[in-house]
Design an enzyme around this catalytic site. Structure first.
Site, PDB file in Angstrom:
ATOM      1  N   ASP D 128      -2.056 -37.162  14.541  1.00  0.00           N
ATOM      2  CA  ASP D 128      -2.890 -38.224  15.106  1.00  0.00           C
ATOM      3  C   ASP D 128      -2.114 -39.144  16.049  1.00  0.00           C
ATOM      4  OD1 ASP D 128      -5.125 -37.355  13.759  1.00  0.00           O
ATOM      5  OD2 ASP D 128      -4.733 -38.613  12.015  1.00  0.00           O
ATOM      6  N   HIS D 272      -9.798 -27.960  11.372  1.00  0.00           N
ATOM      7  CA  HIS D 272      -8.425 -27.648  11.004  1.00  0.00           C
ATOM      8  C   HIS D 272      -7.663 -26.805  12.016  1.00  0.00           C
ATOM      9  CE1 HIS D 272      -9.570 -29.268   7.137  1.00  0.00           C
ATOM     10  NE2 HIS D 272      -8.304 -29.294   6.837  1.00  0.00           N
TER      11      HIS D 272
END
Lengths: 342, 342, 342, 342
Positions: D128, D272
């Site tokens: 992130d 994912h």
């Protein structure tokens, strides 16, 4: 029953996938066990082996190359080669052999099977796609994808500089990679070993492309040759078949185009990157199915055969037939691509 | 001779390659000219066209989607649909139509050709690969490559967290993408619409994979269904054929596996990324050859036919035959993959 | 206000992204309009222009190369070059210039801005990453990704055949591509122009790698050079700086390694594929931000500056400073990589 | 000296590259030996270890995930957690710990180091990119590349069908992946958690894009939120911070856009696939350098620090400082991207 496996010739994406599939099915469905011979025919010749059980093939599906190693050793040319192989098979209690390879490796398997009673099943492998009896061999699709991606990249450079970009791809005797990647990449000229090229015609296509306001990409197979007299050739460039064999045809072609058209030309020789690395999805699928069907053939005692792709199905063909002659590009197929030249 | 072209149904990598090849060959070799109809059958129905000459198809070989746009408009259900198409073909002086599409688009072409004398040639297109009479359709190889790359990525996450990773791929009625990408990606479970799955068996495979010290990746086609009674199903999940039609089978399956095995499970729904973007080399090659052969058929006046891949060659088959029934995964082929489950 | 843009030097992925970003922001936020000069400084020198409005930059973000074309024309060496440029800027009513290029292109911009009152803003571009004052230039990340992927592929071939694989990457004066791709690809030897290599040491690393049971991949920048006396050098290989300049260092190195270690060695020269094609995400992001900040500088009348990346921010530095000297690999950084050699 | 290593939190491409680099340098240059703790802090808490010598890290540079496994175990919340860790470090004779992880994992390292005298060095990891004190974390570039490639693919589908395509990417609290991939992919709307979006404005951008004759791609971070009252929200969508937390923001947004604009909209949730698989070249380079510098810090006894990227150099910052607060997208940076919306 113990099965030996070996991989011979140039490495190729998908070899590991064949090993994995054969071992998985042989162990689980037929109760076989396996032994790996190292470095192609050198392994059974010298008795050099490695473990090949289910854990040994875990995680190798997506890995290029071969965990068994490879070589071009020809046991038929080694002293007492056949006898030594028989002794080693006996020593390691191997009752059947799966040989994965191209013309040479499978030619040996054909002879050992037909003339010496050694139970062999063959799996075809060549990135050049020039083996007969099978629609495709694994490794080819990966090579074509890599070459196509390279051609895509060269187009932007060609256009930005209004240059000719020549890319030399693999294919010593057959132009399959050049033809498929050239078509897929939108090449403006494709030259293959099957048909001698006319350098004037090539330069004509190059100039015609420039007239559209863009710039040409020329794909040339490493074995492509000019017409006799077309480009100056030295004696050492005539091979044992009497063919003109230019080393570095890509560079030679770029120089020739530059001189004749006055346009800058650059060459890229793609080389070994075409044969390494992770296999494409198609090649993994094909190699896996070849492995599954090869072990079926072993299980049925159907020796002297090679597994092959015909349409969407896997069939078995005699090894002798499959290795009898090179599968080259049909002139009509090559002509079909001609609409995109220039 | 003026030829109209249209692309119908879901978009698919390779559509532009067909357009380019047909236009290039038609113009250069046969002296045709071309007109593009916009948005599938809506174009000829409403007379909505765009230019489709050689400059218009330059640079589109490697671009996904379709420069003509697409829709699911069915002119046979529109008021005076056939008459309006005939009028528009006359208005634009179009003497033949090349329709590129799947079951629906080509079904219309079959009817227009057979019953209404409109000269149509079809080119098969579906990323699902479920059209009969052809070994493969373009778009499929690209989708399988994308799905396989995603499965490769999921393996590392599954193993790092010892989780189940479920990936839902396209395939409402046929499991081709799931089967090919599952085999190529080394999936531990593959579920397809053709065969209802037994949730207990699925959980057994999942647990067996964990026992090897790694973690499973489960590939499920969007149309896969559990055995009746196996997973609680609501009324609105039974479709008009009486089939249980779970929306979000990937998520449902992950929940069910998590509850039954106690292992964490996560889902990825691959969705539209499977159908967009630049075509793979194989799909560009196939689409290009389809385009070349479609314009040959037009040139010979051989209407009512669809071009198709059989082995390595392009053939023509009757449109009516090609669209007669869905090509689904053969149970034997699916069984072959079973050796890798668990 | 009308702004002219040009792209000079070798093409590079991301050039189009700069053009698009500057045009989008200039038009929408500042009410500028734009004109494109063709082929670097040849454009303003000869008054050769093309349209550069919002529609002209649509869809080019992901395309490699440059829609403006490029060249190495140096207007300072052309007769009355400065005067002609001034006349053409006046003729096309261009009030500011954004020059996108490397050392040469920006050096011209620096001079025109500082000594001739031509309002220029520079955007750095070089796949070699050897421009000072900026952490990175766009194109570099793309080139490193391509080279790394190639190295990945070569590892499997090296191991399967127990061969040395040498890969020659770009970098005539700076070893950034070699260093980054070598580290990322797990190369066993990395050779850069900044530090002459010792062929005995190279062979030592090669042999040490073989002793681990695998095989080495050697990454060599095109400008890398052996120590004097180390490899036989011909006169024509000494360049005007007195440096040994081997053409084809990759091939030479492979031959030398083969002779000295007795191990087979093969070379891949990656060439132009490193500089073409779609930019990586990082390069698109960087090029886009450079474009946005360049037009900000123009809008503020802050001429004689180059936009540059420092950390995560875009700053402005004097053009003269940025082009003052080449940014080469720090010896300490190269030494850091040494732990992976052998 | 024996060094323990652990990897905690969500898996991330590059973890294995850190392990490899630290082990290679520690063994070769400093004579350290290493032990791996399994599954993040669970390893030292429960004394669960695995071998981590040079052969153990061979070949893992290019593999995603982590060979050590990962978990979210927080030893500070476990009974006698600190004491048990100390006992296990003593038992395995571990004198220093390298902890690789995000906010949580490094927060534990900070506390253990500052308050309990356990010698820890931290390596930042989060796809992130929301950790402070470092310009980037590895894994982020890989995720951005994957998301960008997906956006590229969606553009062609959007245009072919004139549909809105919404893509939901990772980023619960920070919009870095959305911002970078949105800019790189040429998205027409980018929505991030840092700034509540106005659904009317979003629909305005969507409609404005359609007016240019193409179709919009909307990138939305999973944590993005509408302005209060803008979209109907249920109680269970308000999280413990009082924030509206839509599960499935991508789907919700697509529905809302469809209802308000009357245009078809489709969603892709990338999930994912963003965090698995082989790392990009940049991430391999960054992770490798982090590993090299982390073992340097250990060797110098410089504990309580985290290695960090600042510009092109690796520095050390206090662990407490690095984990103090989330690094979110600066409003000015987000505003910069706004020129491309619509």
């Amino acid at each position: 029953m113990r099965v030996g496996m070996l991989t011979g010739g140039g490495d190729c994406p998908g070899l590991n996938a064949v090993l994995r599939a054969a071992v998985r099915k042989g162990v689980q469905e037929y109760g076989h066990d396996f032994i790996g011979f190292r470095d192609g025919w050198r392994g059974p010749l010298e008795g050099d082996t490695r473990e090949l059980d289910v854990p040994a093939v875990r995680g190798i599906l997506s890995r290029g190359g071969t965990i068994l190693g490879s070589s071009r050793t020809n046991p038929l040319k080694a002293e007492s080669g056949v006898r030594r192989i028989k002794e080693n098979l006996a020593k390691f209690e191997v009752e059947a052999l799966i040989a994965i390879g191209g013309e040479d490796t499978l030619g040996v398997a054909a002879t050992l099977s037909a003339s010496h009673g050694i139970p062999c099943v063959g799996v075809p492998k060549t990135i050049d796609n020039d083996l007969g009896s099978t629609d495709y061999t694994f490794g080819f699709d990966t090579a074509v994808n890599i070459a196509t991606e390279a051609i895509d990249r060269l187009h932007t450079t060609a256009e930005s500089h209004m240059r000719v970009l020549v890319i030399e791809v693999m294919g010593r005797h057959a132009g399959w990679i050049a033809l498929h990647s050239g078509l897929a990449g939108g090449a403006n000229v494709i030259l293959i070993p099957e048909q001698r090229f006319d350098i004037d015609q090539v330069c004509g296509w190059v100039e015609s492309r420039f007239r559209t306001g863009t710039a040409p990409v020329v794909v040339v197979a490493e074995g492509a040759m000019p017409k006799e007299g077309d480009m100056v050739v030295k004696n050492d460039e005539v091979d044992s078949f009497g063919h003109v064999r230019l080393s570095g045809i890509g560079d030679r072609l770029a120089q020739e185009i530059e001189q004749r058209t006055g346009k800058e030309a650059r060459t890229t020789v793609l080389g070994h990157v075409q044969r390494g690395g992770t296999p494409s999805a198609f090649d993994r699928w094909l190699a896996t199915r070849f492995g599954l069907h090869a072990i079926d053939a072993v299980n049925e005692g159907d020796y002297g055969k090679m597994v092959a792709l015909q349409g969407t199905g896997i069939v078995r063909v005699p090894l002798t037939e499959a290795t009898a002659q090179l599968k080259t590009v049909d002139p009509a197929l090559y002509a079909e691509a001609g609409v995109f030249f220039g």
